[in-house]
Structures are given as structure tokens and as C-alpha cells.
Scaffold this motif. Structure first.
Motif, PDB file in Angstrom:
ATOM      1  N   UNK A   2       0.826  -1.208   0.000  1.00  0.00           N
ATOM      2  CA  UNK A   2       0.000   0.000   0.000  1.00  0.00           C
ATOM      3  C   UNK A   2       0.863   1.262   0.000  1.00  0.00           C
ATOM      4  N   UNK A   3       1.897   1.310   0.844  1.00  0.00           N
ATOM      5  CA  UNK A   3       2.748   2.500   0.911  1.00  0.00           C
ATOM      6  C   UNK A   3       3.428   2.777  -0.426  1.00  0.00           C
ATOM      7  N   UNK A   4       4.015   1.751  -1.017  1.00  0.00           N
ATOM      8  CA  UNK A   4       4.731   1.919  -2.285  1.00  0.00           C
ATOM      9  C   UNK A   4       3.756   2.296  -3.402  1.00  0.00           C
ATOM     10  N   UNK A   5       2.624   1.627  -3.464  1.00  0.00           N
ATOM     11  CA  UNK A   5       1.632   1.909  -4.510  1.00  0.00           C
ATOM     12  C   UNK A   5       1.057   3.313  -4.373  1.00  0.00           C
ATOM     13  N   UNK A   6       0.673   3.688  -3.160  1.00  0.00           N
ATOM     14  CA  UNK A   6       0.101   5.003  -2.955  1.00  0.00           C
ATOM     15  C   UNK A   6       1.127   6.098  -3.251  1.00  0.00           C
ATOM     16  N   UNK A   7       2.357   5.872  -2.798  1.00  0.00           N
ATOM     17  CA  UNK A   7       3.407   6.853  -3.078  1.00  0.00           C
ATOM     18  C   UNK A   7       3.618   6.987  -4.583  1.00  0.00           C
ATOM     19  N   UNK A   8       3.640   5.870  -5.276  1.00  0.00           N
ATOM     20  CA  UNK A   8       3.846   5.901  -6.729  1.00  0.00           C
ATOM     21  C   UNK A   8       2.709   6.667  -7.420  1.00  0.00           C
ATOM     22  N   UNK A   9       1.490   6.473  -6.945  1.00  0.00           N
ATOM     23  CA  UNK A   9       0.341   7.129  -7.555  1.00  0.00           C
ATOM     24  C   UNK A   9       0.226   8.607  -7.184  1.00  0.00           C
ATOM     25  N   UNK A  10       0.467   8.932  -5.910  1.00  0.00           N
ATOM     26  CA  UNK A  10       0.137  10.284  -5.424  1.00  0.00           C
ATOM     27  C   UNK A  10       1.227  10.965  -4.617  1.00  0.00           C
ATOM     28  N   UNK A  11       2.317  10.287  -4.304  1.00  0.00           N
ATOM     29  CA  UNK A  11       3.286  10.792  -3.345  1.00  0.00           C
ATOM     30  C   UNK A  11       4.069  12.004  -3.732  1.00  0.00           C
ATOM     31  N   UNK A  12       4.264  12.265  -4.990  1.00  0.00           N
ATOM     32  CA  UNK A  12       5.069  13.408  -5.401  1.00  0.00           C
ATOM     33  C   UNK A  12       4.236  14.633  -5.701  1.00  0.00           C
ATOM     34  N   UNK A  13       2.948  14.568  -5.423  1.00  0.00           N
ATOM     35  CA  UNK A  13       2.090  15.727  -5.733  1.00  0.00           C
ATOM     36  C   UNK A  13       2.288  16.855  -4.771  1.00  0.00           C
TER      37      UNK A  13
END
Length: 183
Positions: free
Chosen positions: A172-183
Motif C-alpha cells: 500500500x505505501x509503495x503503490x500510494x506513493x507511486x500514484x500520489x506521493x510526489x504531488x
């Protein structure tokens, strides 16, 4: 009395089993159709999961023995909150240091989830830690055996894609970061 027609009414609550880290709770409930039944669930303190980045961009990962699945699990530092934690960030900093020996320059909240709300009241708070450097020795709990390493984020993401990392919190952490983490 609950106001939503889907809500269950809790008639009685007791701890059926307690151990360090969690309780099993038994509730007597009345369903919306009037049926009375029991419902059991796992109750535990809130937890924190840290996605820690070293200054070079690699992720600080852990490998830990997981008795429930009888294998080494590769993932991220995770731990429960404690009554003396000032706030969630303090808990995240403590768990990062205890499990890895690393400290972060900065922590940012990523997301909060209820990872298994059909069977547990668990709440998991995710943080992204930046500028993580090894500053001390690990301070593991008596029932932890953890090996620390670093890996490029893309390699960690590839392991999630390939299914070789199966820890749900890490996925979940890796997936969520990949999707939204750099916004």
C-alpha cells in the motif's frame, strides 16, 4: 441509538482474549432487521508505517521473520503507537530509529487507512521520511529479528509488481506513493 439504517446496535462488549499488542473483542449486536448475534474483531492501537528515503533516493527496507506465515518478509518499518507518544510523527520517528537505526530529516504524512475494517479496528498512518541516515544501533523489541538494507525505489516497486513483496502495508505505501506521493 444509531441513526443510519445500516448501523448495528452494540448491546454489550467484552474483551474475549488479550495479549501484548492486541485484544480480541466480542460484541453482542442487533442487526438492522432486529436479529441479535455476536461479532468478534481484533482491536489494537493505531500503527505507523514509514517509507524512508536515504539522501541518495534509495529506500531503507527491512527483512523480518513473520511467524504467522513462516517466512522472511521484506518490507518497511511499521510499529504501534504507545501511550507516551506526543503525536503520530513522534511514533513514526521512534519506530524508524528502533527498527532500522536510521533517523529522518523530515517526515510527511502520506495517507491513513483502515486496512482490515471487516475484522479489525486497526488504523494505519503512513509517512514518507526523507534524508534518512544511519545514526544509531537498532533497538529491537524482544520478539523482533530484523535485517536492514537499502534498495532503489524502482526495484522496490518492481518487487511489489512481481508479487515478491507481499506485506500489505508495504504494498500500500509503495503503490500510494507511486500514484500520489510526489504531488
Amino acid at each position: 441509538m444509531p441513526t443510519d439504517p445500516l448501523a448495528w446496535e452494540t448491546r454489550d462488549r467484552r474483551v474475549a482474549y488479550s495479549c501484548p499488542g492486541f485484544d480480541v473483542v466480542n460484541e453482542s449486536v442487533r442487526l438492522p432487521d432486529g436479529t441479535e448475534t455476536d461479532f468478534d474483531y481484533l482491536s489494537e492501537p493505531a500503527s505507523v508505517c514509514i517509507l524512508p528515503f536515504a539522501p541518495d533516493g534509495d529506500v531503507v527496507c527491512i527483512e523480518e521473520w513473520r511467524q504467522a506465515v513462516s517466512r522472511i518478509s521484506r518490507g518497511l518499518p511499521v510499529g504501534g503507537t504507545e501511550p507516551d507518544d506526543d503525536d503520530l510523527e513522534a511514533a513514526a520517528r521512534r519506530e524508524l530509529a528502533e527498527e532500522t537505526g536510521y533517523e529522518a530529516d523530515r517526515l510527511d504524512p502520506l495517507i491513513t487507512v483502515e486496512p482490515a475494517n471487516g475484522i479489525a479496528d486497526a488504523v494505519l498512518h503512513f509517512f514518507v521520511a526523507r534524508g534518512c541516515r544511519p545514526t544509531a544501533e537498532q533497538q529491537l523489541d524482544h520478539n523482533e529479528s530484523i535485517r536492514v538494507s537499502t534498495t532503489p525505489f524502482e526495484d522496490l516497486l518492481d518487487a511489489v509488481r512481481a508479487g515478491t513483496i507481499r506485506d500489505g502495508r508495504t504494498v500500500l505505501a509503495v503503490s500510494y506513493y507511486r500514484l500520489f506521493g510526489d504531488e
